[in-house]
Write a protein that holds these residues in place. Structure first.
Motif, short mmCIF file in Angstrom:
data_model
loop_
_atom_site.label_atom_id
_atom_site.label_comp_id
_atom_site.label_asym_id
_atom_site.label_seq_id
_atom_site.Cartn_x
_atom_site.Cartn_y
_atom_site.Cartn_z
N MET A 141 0.85 -1.17 0.00
CA MET A 141 0.00 0.00 0.00
C MET A 141 0.89 1.24 0.00
O MET A 141 1.81 1.35 0.80
N SER A 142 0.64 2.17 -0.90
CA SER A 142 1.39 3.43 -0.93
C SER A 142 0.90 4.34 0.17
O SER A 142 -0.28 4.31 0.55
N ALA A 143 1.79 5.15 0.67
CA ALA A 143 1.43 6.12 1.70
C ALA A 143 0.49 7.16 1.11
O ALA A 143 0.60 7.54 -0.05
N ALA A 144 -0.43 7.62 1.92
CA ALA A 144 -1.37 8.67 1.52
C ALA A 144 -0.73 10.03 1.78
O ALA A 144 0.24 10.15 2.53
N PRO A 145 -1.27 11.08 1.17
CA PRO A 145 -0.70 12.42 1.39
C PRO A 145 -1.03 12.99 2.77
O PRO A 145 -1.97 12.57 3.43
N VAL A 146 -0.21 13.96 3.16
CA VAL A 146 -0.44 14.76 4.35
C VAL A 146 -0.70 16.18 3.87
O VAL A 146 0.07 16.72 3.07
N VAL A 147 -1.79 16.78 4.34
CA VAL A 147 -2.16 18.15 3.99
C VAL A 147 -2.13 18.97 5.26
O VAL A 147 -2.85 18.69 6.21
N ILE A 148 -1.26 19.98 5.29
CA ILE A 148 -1.20 20.89 6.43
C ILE A 148 -2.00 22.14 6.06
O ILE A 148 -1.69 22.81 5.07
N VAL A 149 -3.02 22.43 6.86
CA VAL A 149 -3.82 23.64 6.70
C VAL A 149 -3.41 24.56 7.84
O VAL A 149 -3.71 24.30 9.01
N ALA A 150 -2.69 25.61 7.49
CA ALA A 150 -2.08 26.48 8.48
C ALA A 150 -2.61 27.91 8.38
O ALA A 150 -3.34 28.25 7.45
N GLY A 151 -2.21 28.72 9.34
CA GLY A 151 -2.58 30.12 9.35
C GLY A 151 -2.76 30.61 10.77
O GLY A 151 -2.63 29.85 11.73
N PRO A 152 -3.05 31.89 10.92
CA PRO A 152 -3.24 32.46 12.25
C PRO A 152 -4.57 32.04 12.87
O PRO A 152 -5.44 31.51 12.16
N PRO A 153 -4.76 32.28 14.17
CA PRO A 153 -6.06 32.01 14.79
C PRO A 153 -7.15 32.79 14.06
O PRO A 153 -6.96 33.94 13.69
N GLY A 154 -8.29 32.14 13.83
CA GLY A 154 -9.40 32.83 13.19
C GLY A 154 -9.39 32.75 11.67
O GLY A 154 -10.28 33.29 11.02
N ALA A 155 -8.43 32.06 11.09
CA ALA A 155 -8.33 31.99 9.63
C ALA A 155 -9.34 31.01 9.03
O ALA A 155 -9.60 31.05 7.84
N GLY A 156 -9.89 30.12 9.85
CA GLY A 156 -10.82 29.11 9.35
C GLY A 156 -10.19 27.75 9.18
O GLY A 156 -10.74 26.88 8.50
N LYS A 157 -9.05 27.54 9.80
CA LYS A 157 -8.30 26.29 9.65
C LYS A 157 -9.08 25.06 10.09
O LYS A 157 -9.18 24.09 9.35
N SER A 158 -9.61 25.09 11.29
CA SER A 158 -10.27 23.90 11.84
C SER A 158 -11.54 23.55 11.08
O SER A 158 -11.78 22.39 10.76
N THR A 159 -12.34 24.55 10.78
CA THR A 159 -13.56 24.32 10.02
C THR A 159 -13.23 23.72 8.66
O THR A 159 -13.83 22.73 8.23
N THR A 160 -12.24 24.31 8.00
CA THR A 160 -11.83 23.84 6.67
C THR A 160 -11.20 22.45 6.75
O THR A 160 -11.53 21.57 5.94
N ALA A 161 -10.31 22.24 7.70
CA ALA A 161 -9.62 20.96 7.82
C ALA A 161 -10.59 19.82 8.11
O ALA A 161 -10.48 18.73 7.54
N ARG A 162 -11.55 20.06 8.99
CA ARG A 162 -12.55 19.04 9.31
C ARG A 162 -13.33 18.65 8.06
O ARG A 162 -13.51 17.47 7.76
#
Length: 187
Positions: free
Chosen positions: A1-22
């Motif tokens: 099985m090939s490894a799957a990608p890792v996507v880092i969603v970064a930015g300052p607090p309030g940028a929408g990271k958690s909502t978008t990442a979920r």
């Protein structure tokens, strides 16, 4: 099985990271969402607020743990979506730990969500979850750390006027188009 990608969603607090990442993680058939704040909350005693200068050693440790977890999930075939205040100064943890189970490199995507400073402060101060960073000084300082990313500026999405669905679509487009890939580096 090939490894799957890792996507880092970064930015300052309030940028929408958690909502978008979920939502991004949910858009893949086999995925994991690693919310970096959860890893800081694992520290039961002796924790230093992660935005303070004296927290660097602690932050480096936490980032190593997160990158190890991301690499393990990816090696198991899960697309990993990491969200947090992961600046370029922390990417080495992920670049150093990304060989897949079969020796291939894990694809590492880096996407920075960066609304305007005023919008960042408005969003961060409007969050209701306990322990959310709402103090304007640290928010401004963290925003400034993402204000000019030099060679990584092409990884930035301006989310100032975007609704969550628009941000998700923009992130998915750059990931699917591989415009968020970081160069392959073996340790």
């Amino acid at each position: 099985m090939s490894a799957a990608p890792v996507v880092i969603v970064a930015g300052p607090p309030g940028a929408g990271k958690s909502t978008t990442a979920r939502a991004l993680a949910a858009s893949f058939p086999r995925s994991v969402h690693l919310h970096t704040d959860d890893f800081w909350h694992c520290i039961v005693s002796g924790a230093i607020e992660p935005f303070l200068p004296e927290s660097d050693e602690q932050n480096q440790t936490v980032m190593r743990v997160i990158s190890d977890a991301a690499a393990a999930y990816a090696a198991g075939g899960f697309v990993v979506v990491v969200d947090g205040v992961v600046g370029p100064w922390m990417l080495h943890h992920f670049l150093d730990r990304r060989p897949g189970a079969d020796g291939d490199l894990v694809q590492l995507h880096y996407v920075v969500l960066r609304p305007s400073l005023a919008e960042t402060i408005r969003r961060a101060q409007g969050r209701a979850e306990p322990g959310a960073l709402v103090d304007e000084g640290p928010i401004e300082s963290l925003w400034a750390q993402f204000a000019d990313l030099g060679a990584l500026e092409g990884h930035v999405i301006d989310t100032t006027t975007q609704a969550p669905a628009e941000t998700l679509a923009a992130v998915r487009a750059v990931v699917d188009g591989e415009r968020s890939l970081l160069p392959s580096i073996r340790s």
